[in-house]
Design an enzyme around this catalytic site. Sequence first.
Site, short mmCIF file in Angstrom:
data_model
loop_
_atom_site.label_atom_id
_atom_site.label_comp_id
_atom_site.label_asym_id
_atom_site.label_seq_id
_atom_site.Cartn_x
_atom_site.Cartn_y
_atom_site.Cartn_z
N PRO A 1 0.79 -1.24 0.00
CA PRO A 1 0.00 0.00 0.00
C PRO A 1 0.81 1.29 0.00
O PRO A 1 0.79 2.06 0.96
CB PRO A 1 -0.82 -0.14 1.29
CG PRO A 1 0.08 -0.91 2.21
CD PRO A 1 0.82 -1.89 1.32
N CYS A 2 1.53 1.55 -1.10
CA CYS A 2 2.29 2.79 -1.17
C CYS A 2 1.37 4.01 -1.18
O CYS A 2 1.82 5.14 -0.92
CB CYS A 2 3.23 2.79 -2.36
SG CYS A 2 2.47 2.41 -3.94
#
Length: 283
Positions: A247-248
């Site tokens: 989850p950047c």
Amino acid sequence: MKTQQEIDYTRIADAIGFFKENFKAQPKLDEVAEHVNLSPFHFQRMFKDWAGVTPKQFLQYLSVEHAKEILKQEDANVFNTALETGLSGGGRLHDLFIKVEGMTPGEYRNGGAMLQINYSFADTPFGKVIVASTSKGICHMAFVDEGEEKALEQIKTNFPNAVYNQLVDRIQQNALFIFTQDWSRLDEIKLHLKGTDFQIKVWETLLKVPAGGLTTYASLAKKAGSENAYRAVGTAVGSNPVAFLIPCHRVIKSTGEIGQYHWGSSRKNAIIGWEAALKESVE
């Protein structure tokens, strides 16, 4: 030809962009609905079906004030609590069920000549994705914004000598459950990634930021054990080969501003708000 889900997401993203650009003027529902060429009733219903909350509630999740509160909570042991419990209300934190295995040099030596890669395309709430897997896990996921051929070529650039099969396998299907909002069906997701030890450490640290949570580059660097290397951490975040699963999108500016995203700032806003709405629904 775009699917109905892609058309709906495009309208949602356009609406979110309009809200963000005109936030100070506090645009009314009628104005936003007109902007996306829908009646106010249809737009409100479509948005709530998509996000689970009204457009006004959704926008609150994207405010700087809300982001700052989330960042404060990160320092108030929410991070550790999530790790200890693995639960968020009635829903499981999907991140804790994602395991990363780095590829050995032999597995991607000579452009992936030893790899069999299955790939497929799927619709998500944020647009179409391409997802690819080896026998050990997901090796690539990306949003398809420039056509399926270009999306496939990107994988082949990374692994030019692998053998490719357009095939939906169980590894891919399980990973795609991530988009359903029903994480009770989610088994452990395995990722099989090509990266340096440093990159993999950063990606593993990112997975510990819970859904609905946010972090900054400096905080991420500290948790990854590289407190003074936040620029290198930022580069590792930007090289993430698995969109959404790693989850950047949860990395924002220390000011509380959402910031940029490889897949577009409107999509980043959409994902952050969607996850915040989901978190509220299960608490």
